[in-house]
Design a protein around this motif. Structure first.
Motif, PDB file in Angstrom:
ATOM      1  N   LYS A 252       5.687  13.985  -6.234  1.00 40.63           N
ATOM      2  CA  LYS A 252       5.375  14.862  -5.090  1.00 40.63           C
ATOM      3  C   LYS A 252       6.301  14.559  -3.930  1.00 40.63           C
ATOM      4  O   LYS A 252       6.814  13.441  -3.805  1.00 40.63           O
ATOM      5  CB  LYS A 252       3.940  14.617  -4.617  1.00 40.63           C
ATOM      6  N   THR A 253       6.503  15.533  -3.061  1.00 41.75           N
ATOM      7  CA  THR A 253       7.310  15.279  -1.865  1.00 41.75           C
ATOM      8  C   THR A 253       6.396  14.668  -0.802  1.00 41.75           C
ATOM      9  O   THR A 253       5.159  14.772  -0.885  1.00 41.75           O
ATOM     10  CB  THR A 253       7.905  16.582  -1.291  1.00 41.75           C
ATOM     11  N   ILE A 254       6.992  14.102   0.215  1.00 45.52           N
ATOM     12  CA  ILE A 254       6.207  13.470   1.284  1.00 45.52           C
ATOM     13  C   ILE A 254       5.307  14.490   1.981  1.00 45.52           C
ATOM     14  O   ILE A 254       4.175  14.209   2.346  1.00 45.52           O
ATOM     15  CB  ILE A 254       7.138  12.733   2.277  1.00 45.52           C
ATOM     16  N   ILE A 255       5.798  15.748   2.072  1.00 42.33           N
ATOM     17  CA  ILE A 255       5.002  16.798   2.731  1.00 42.33           C
ATOM     18  C   ILE A 255       3.731  17.050   1.900  1.00 42.33           C
ATOM     19  O   ILE A 255       2.629  17.182   2.442  1.00 42.33           O
ATOM     20  CB  ILE A 255       5.818  18.128   2.830  1.00 42.33           C
ATOM     21  N   GLU A 256       3.893  17.077   0.583  1.00 47.85           N
ATOM     22  CA  GLU A 256       2.729  17.331  -0.282  1.00 47.85           C
ATOM     23  C   GLU A 256       1.718  16.181  -0.171  1.00 47.85           C
ATOM     24  O   GLU A 256       0.508  16.393  -0.182  1.00 47.85           O
ATOM     25  CB  GLU A 256       3.172  17.476  -1.747  1.00 47.85           C
ATOM     26  N   ILE A 257       2.251  14.966  -0.059  1.00 48.20           N
ATOM     27  CA  ILE A 257       1.354  13.818   0.023  1.00 48.20           C
ATOM     28  C   ILE A 257       0.543  13.884   1.328  1.00 48.20           C
ATOM     29  O   ILE A 257      -0.670  13.666   1.346  1.00 48.20           O
ATOM     30  CB  ILE A 257       2.137  12.492  -0.024  1.00 48.20           C
TER      31      ILE A 257
ATOM     32  N   LEU B 160       0.831  -1.207   0.000  1.00 57.51           N
ATOM     33  CA  LEU B 160       0.000   0.000   0.000  1.00 57.51           C
ATOM     34  C   LEU B 160       0.865   1.256   0.000  1.00 57.51           C
ATOM     35  O   LEU B 160       0.520   2.265  -0.631  1.00 57.51           O
ATOM     36  CB  LEU B 160      -0.975  -0.018   1.183  1.00 57.51           C
ATOM     37  N   CYS B 161       2.007   1.209   0.675  1.00 54.76           N
ATOM     38  CA  CYS B 161       2.945   2.351   0.630  1.00 54.76           C
ATOM     39  C   CYS B 161       3.429   2.556  -0.798  1.00 54.76           C
ATOM     40  O   CYS B 161       3.548   3.689  -1.278  1.00 54.76           O
ATOM     41  CB  CYS B 161       4.149   2.123   1.535  1.00 54.76           C
ATOM     42  N   LEU B 162       3.701   1.454  -1.486  1.00 56.37           N
ATOM     43  CA  LEU B 162       4.150   1.536  -2.880  1.00 56.37           C
ATOM     44  C   LEU B 162       3.063   2.197  -3.737  1.00 56.37           C
ATOM     45  O   LEU B 162       3.351   3.073  -4.559  1.00 56.37           O
ATOM     46  CB  LEU B 162       4.460   0.123  -3.396  1.00 56.37           C
ATOM     47  N   CYS B 163       1.811   1.794  -3.518  1.00 55.85           N
ATOM     48  CA  CYS B 163       0.702   2.381  -4.290  1.00 55.85           C
ATOM     49  C   CYS B 163       0.603   3.880  -4.006  1.00 55.85           C
ATOM     50  O   CYS B 163       0.365   4.682  -4.916  1.00 55.85           O
ATOM     51  CB  CYS B 163      -0.616   1.696  -3.950  1.00 55.85           C
ATOM     52  N   LEU B 164       0.825   4.239  -2.763  1.00 62.64           N
ATOM     53  CA  LEU B 164       0.781   5.657  -2.392  1.00 62.64           C
ATOM     54  C   LEU B 164       1.870   6.415  -3.150  1.00 62.64           C
ATOM     55  O   LEU B 164       1.635   7.498  -3.682  1.00 62.64           O
ATOM     56  CB  LEU B 164       1.010   5.768  -0.875  1.00 62.64           C
ATOM     57  N   ALA B 165       3.052   5.804  -3.199  1.00 65.16           N
ATOM     58  CA  ALA B 165       4.159   6.443  -3.919  1.00 65.16           C
ATOM     59  C   ALA B 165       3.825   6.574  -5.403  1.00 65.16           C
ATOM     60  O   ALA B 165       4.076   7.608  -6.020  1.00 65.16           O
ATOM     61  CB  ALA B 165       5.441   5.631  -3.733  1.00 65.16           C
ATOM     62  N   LEU B 166       3.215   5.525  -5.978  1.00 61.60           N
ATOM     63  CA  LEU B 166       2.921   5.551  -7.418  1.00 61.60           C
ATOM     64  C   LEU B 166       1.865   6.595  -7.766  1.00 61.60           C
ATOM     65  O   LEU B 166       1.957   7.263  -8.788  1.00 61.60           O
ATOM     66  CB  LEU B 166       2.457   4.168  -7.887  1.00 61.60           C
ATOM     67  N   GLU B 167       0.874   6.729  -6.903  1.00 66.98           N
ATOM     68  CA  GLU B 167      -0.182   7.697  -7.257  1.00 66.98           C
ATOM     69  C   GLU B 167       0.243   9.139  -6.959  1.00 66.98           C
ATOM     70  O   GLU B 167      -0.426  10.067  -7.337  1.00 66.98           O
ATOM     71  CB  GLU B 167      -1.513   7.352  -6.574  1.00 66.98           C
ATOM     72  N   ASN B 168       1.364   9.275  -6.254  1.00 65.96           N
ATOM     73  CA  ASN B 168       1.834  10.626  -5.936  1.00 65.96           C
ATOM     74  C   ASN B 168       3.199  10.904  -6.557  1.00 65.96           C
ATOM     75  O   ASN B 168       3.981  11.673  -5.999  1.00 65.96           O
ATOM     76  CB  ASN B 168       1.926  10.792  -4.420  1.00 65.96           C
ATOM     77  N   GLU B 169       3.460  10.245  -7.675  1.00 67.03           N
ATOM     78  CA  GLU B 169       4.754  10.375  -8.320  1.00 67.03           C
ATOM     79  C   GLU B 169       5.152  11.837  -8.483  1.00 67.03           C
ATOM     80  O   GLU B 169       4.328  12.662  -8.899  1.00 67.03           O
ATOM     81  CB  GLU B 169       4.664   9.730  -9.701  1.00 67.03           C
TER      82      GLU B 169
END
Ligand code: UDP
Length: 404
Positions: free
Chosen positions: A398-403, A387-396
């Motif tokens: 973006k920085t972690i703060i933006e996510i 699920l973390c990977l999916c989060l990273a993919l959908e927020n390609e």
């Protein structure tokens, strides 16, 4: 369902899972592989899919279909990724693609996140629709044959990311690469606690002695699992220590070599009544669970290995494992702490004798093995990672703060 893991899995993993599943509730996930039974991928998916559904996600698991020719080709691809020289002609690659084309017509490939497992269905990337697509490689890709990389290369760029089991397998594929270590489900039939009666029944059924040391290897009958090496190691031990060897395996529908390897193993074992070769039907989870608990010493003497779920399974049951120092096995066994890594038949025999002659060490290392699995290799952690990977993919991008 997920509440049942409280007190078993690390609390932090469960909290994160709660947060992530709220974020992804209602989104669709699709896993595609090439068999429902036999081998580690099917083992993980069978447990992961219901857990993800329970978390409120829409999850499907589809299995591609192929004929004997297709699976002979994909086994060659598998073997070549694991470093063994194989002939792969342009016609074979064309057939690999063609069978996937037919599957793409039958399978609904629409989902927000699509995980394509292993090389058999990798050409499905050509027929992708929307969503984010991940190629999940479970095999030992530490030293692949160059020709197989060339054959697969056209497919890699079709994916948004690739996921490997250990860092050593990652290649320069031209897409973002992630590492997700596999895992076991502590509550599955394969790993749950068993009653003394259940153990007794399996021991009786397979004539496993309980008054003599039992050495066990559970594996598909595959040369990379080195079953002949296991028999050799047992023979060396047997000169000094009384013991019984159990080799348990079952067929996988996507592995056409199993029968031939089984025959080699039977031949090599000869007339020795203390070598028990158990050919188990698929879904013999309770039986495998019991065998791992009944064993004195568990081996996984692989010569190549993706991750080696059998290692974590035995460690969870408090058994220190003697494993080949390949693939994901060194990520599980901390040499001399919770098990031993070996490079040769002689090394395996030496470590088996060490355990048989020192029951206290065996027990202490076994306890550490269980805790190591609890901290690192339970399925809750793996779902969290996906699920973390999916989060990273959908927020390609973006920085972690933006996510957040
Ligand atoms: N397994 C099984 N029955 C067998 C042999 C293996 O259920 O007769 C299971 C084993 O318990 C493990 C998986 O198949 O869960 C094998 O996974 P592993 O990663 O060890 O190896 P793979 O077969 O994927 O190379």
């Amino acid at each position: 369902m997920i509440e049942r893991y409280a007190g078993v899995a690390p609390k932090g993993d469960l909290q994160l899972l709660g947060l992530l599943s709220r974020h992804f509730r209602g989104r669709s996930f699709l896993h595609v592989n090439s068999t429902r039974a036999g081998g580690g991928v099917a083992e993980i998916l069978a447990r992961m899919v219901p857990i993800m559904r329970d978390l409120g996600l829409k999850v499907r698991w589809e299995v591609i279909e192929g004929d004997v020719r297709f699976f002979e080709i994909t086994k060659r691809i598998h073997n070549a990724i694991q470093g063994s020289p194989q002939e792969l002609t342009p016609e074979m690659w064309a057939y690999h693609l063609e069978v996937n084309r037919r599957n793409a017509q039958k399978i609904d490939l629409e989902a927000d996140f699509v995980f394509i497992h292993d090389p058999q269905p990798v050409p499905l990337g050509k027929f992708r629709k929307g969503g984010r697509w991940v190629w999940r490689c479970h095999v030992d890709a530490s030293a692949p044959q160059e020709a197989v990389c060339e054959g697969l290369r056209p497919y890699f760029g079709l994916y948004d990311a690739a996921v490997f089991s250990v860092p050593k397998f990652a290649r320069a594929m031209g897409v973002p690469e992630y590492i997700v270590l596999p895992s076991i489900d502590p509550l599955s039939e394969k790993n749950r606690q068993l009653s003394p009666q259940e153990l007794q029944q399996v021991a009786q059924r397979f004539q496993i002695p309980q008054d003599r040391p039992v050495i066990l290897q559970v594996s598909r009958f595959d040369r990379f699992k080195d079953p002949l090496g296991v028999i050799e190691a047992y023979r060396m031990v047997k000169k000094y220590n009384d013991c019984v060897l159990v080799l348990a395996g079952s067929p996988a529908t996507d592995d056409p070599e199993g029968e031939a390897v089984l025959r080699e193993v039977e031949e090599h074992a000869g007339q020795d009544e203390d070598i028990k070769i158990l050919l188990l039907p698929p879904f013999s989870d309770l039986e495998i669970n019991a065998l791992q608990r009944l064993a004195t010493v568990v081996l996984q003497k692989s010569l190549k290995e993706g991750f080696g779920l059998t290692v974590a399974e035995a460690m969870w049951k408090g058994k220190p494992v003697i494993g080949g120092a390949v693939g994901g096995i060194p990520h599980q066994i901390v040499h001399g702490v919770n098990g031993f890594l070996v490079h040769t038949v002689e090394g395996a025999a030496f470590r088996i004798r060490q355990f048989l002659n020192d029951p206290q060490m065996l027990q202490q290392m076994g306890q550490r093995a269980r805790e190591h699995v609890r901290a690192n290799f339970l399925i809750t952690r793996q779902v969290r990672d996906y699920l973390c990977l999916c989060l990273a993919l959908e927020n390609e991008g973006k920085t972690i703060i933006e996510i957040l």
